[in-house]
Scaffold this motif. Structure first.
Motif, PDB file in Angstrom:
ATOM      1  N   ALA A 102       0.857  -1.188   0.000  1.00 57.12           N
ATOM      2  CA  ALA A 102       0.000   0.000   0.000  1.00 57.12           C
ATOM      3  C   ALA A 102       0.893   1.238   0.000  1.00 57.12           C
ATOM      4  N   PHE A 103       0.539   2.221  -0.843  1.00 56.86           N
ATOM      5  CA  PHE A 103       1.421   3.384  -0.988  1.00 56.86           C
ATOM      6  C   PHE A 103       0.636   4.607  -1.426  1.00 56.86           C
ATOM      7  N   GLY A 109       3.261  12.005  -7.654  1.00 57.03           N
ATOM      8  CA  GLY A 109       4.606  12.552  -7.787  1.00 57.03           C
ATOM      9  C   GLY A 109       5.725  11.620  -7.380  1.00 57.03           C
ATOM     10  N   ALA A 110       5.400  10.447  -6.837  1.00 55.54           N
ATOM     11  CA  ALA A 110       6.443   9.513  -6.410  1.00 55.54           C
ATOM     12  C   ALA A 110       7.166   8.930  -7.618  1.00 55.54           C
ATOM     13  N   LEU A 115       9.466   3.218  -7.299  1.00 53.71           N
ATOM     14  CA  LEU A 115       8.286   2.564  -6.745  1.00 53.71           C
ATOM     15  C   LEU A 115       8.132   1.166  -7.330  1.00 53.71           C
ATOM     16  N   ALA A 116       8.304   1.056  -8.635  1.00 50.26           N
ATOM     17  CA  ALA A 116       8.220  -0.256  -9.280  1.00 50.26           C
ATOM     18  C   ALA A 116       9.269  -1.203  -8.714  1.00 50.26           C
ATOM     19  N   VAL A 302      10.025   6.181  -1.050  1.00 51.21           N
ATOM     20  CA  VAL A 302      10.220   6.478  -2.465  1.00 51.21           C
ATOM     21  C   VAL A 302      10.272   7.994  -2.619  1.00 51.21           C
ATOM     22  N   PRO A 303      11.310   8.537  -3.241  1.00 49.18           N
ATOM     23  CA  PRO A 303      11.388   9.993  -3.432  1.00 49.18           C
ATOM     24  C   PRO A 303      10.145  10.530  -4.141  1.00 49.18           C
TER      25      PRO A 303
END
Length: 319
Positions: A102-103, A109-110, A115-116, A302-303
């Motif tokens: 979950a994110f 914008g991440a 993220l992947a 994640v930036p």
């Protein structure tokens, strides 16, 4: 004269400590809004409990033993409701393992590549993304072979990266519907396992209490009602709930569910805020379930997002 002054000082310390402790102990039980100030303060209770223990050192210097003891007891009683509840398996026969990520992508914008990478490293079967949009989802799925690993998804998100929520799945999805009660998208669907068994997944995102406290409370209550009325025995609820166990409304909502964070112990590891001058101090991102046993929990950054993602590993209860 000196003895009288010291005695008076100890009484003052005791009175101050008692006042602070009473406020701290009462705070995580108050179900009032006061313009969002109380929910915001409740998010700080775990940090405040630690602060009370540190503060207890000061009256010790003045030999105000009672004041120090009151602060420590207050810290314990204030912190207890905020801990991650550890619950028994209640006769669940462990079955199929499922990993859920979950994110909150923060207005889409991440960084999609990173993220992947995190999703791939987690070997996720289910991914719940909130505050995303179609361009962001497509960018994530282009990386690390995720389009093939997670070929099923819920409907297109609302336009703009604020409202959008989506479920990406390794398993076929059906019986899709929206969950009402939030200004953000909330979507749910039934995932079909290879053995023919099913479980329901919900991507949830109640509004935050700051700026819209009434909507925050209404969103949590609507979600609680949906959870109570949904008949599925195996249910996974994941996303940014904008509330932690320090909030009575969330404790009530989650009272019939288990949290993947159980697998990390009772300490509520914070997930917000990330990429801020202050370190993360509250755990508002969750993977909750019924009809399942938590087996592992982790979080990642994640930036581009001010939330940490959470990874919950579950063993679904055999029907």
């Amino acid at each position: 004269m000196g003895t009288t002054r010291r005695r008076r000082s100890r009484w003052v310390w005791t009175g101050v400590a008692l006042a602070i402790a009473v406020v701290a102990v009462a705070l995580p039980h108050l179900d009032v809004l006061v313009g969002g100030l109380v929910p915001a303060a409740q998010a700080l209770v775990p940090l405040g409990a630690v602060g009370l223990v540190v503060l207890a050192v000061v009256p010790l210097i003045f030999r105000a033993w009672a004041a120090a003891a009151i602060l420590v007891v207050g810290a314990v009683l204030a912190g207890l409701p905020t801990l991650t509840p550890l619950r028994a398996d209640a006769g669940c026969v462990a079955g199929t393992p499922v990993t859920v990520v979950a994110f909150n992508a923060k207005f889409a914008g991440a960084d999609p590549g990173l993220l992947a990478e995190r999703i791939d490293e987690a070997a996720a079967d289910i991914v719940v993304l909130v505050e995303t949009d179609e361009a962001h989802i497509a960018a994530v799925l282009r990386e690390r072979g995720l389009a093939e690993a997670l070929p099923h998804r819920t409907r297109e998100t609302s336009e703009g990266g604020v409202n959008g929520s989506v479920i990406l799945s390794a398993f076929p999805l059906s019986d899709e519907e929206d969950i009402e009660g939030s200004v953000f998208d909330q979507v749910t669907a039934v995932a079909a396992l290879p053995d023919g068994e099913e479980f329901r997944v919900a991507a949830v995102h109640p509004p935050p209490p700051i700026g819209q406290p009434a909507d925050w409370r209404a969103g949590l209550r609507a979600l609680e009602q949906w959870i109570r009325e949904t008949p599925d025995e195996r249910l996974i609820v994941a996303g940014d709930l904008n509330a932690s166990y320090a909030h009575p409304a969330f404790r009530h909502l989650a009272s019939t569910l288990r949290t993947a964070a159980e697998a990390a112990g009772p300490v509520p590891w914070p997930t917000w805020p990330e990429e801020r001058p202050v370190p993360a101090f509250t755990a508002i991102d969750h993977v909750l379930a019924r009809g399942a046993v938590p087996t592992a929990w982790d979080s990642f950054a994640v930036p581009g997002s001010d939330h940490r993602g959470v990874v919950g590993e579950w063993s679904l209860c055999a029907p």
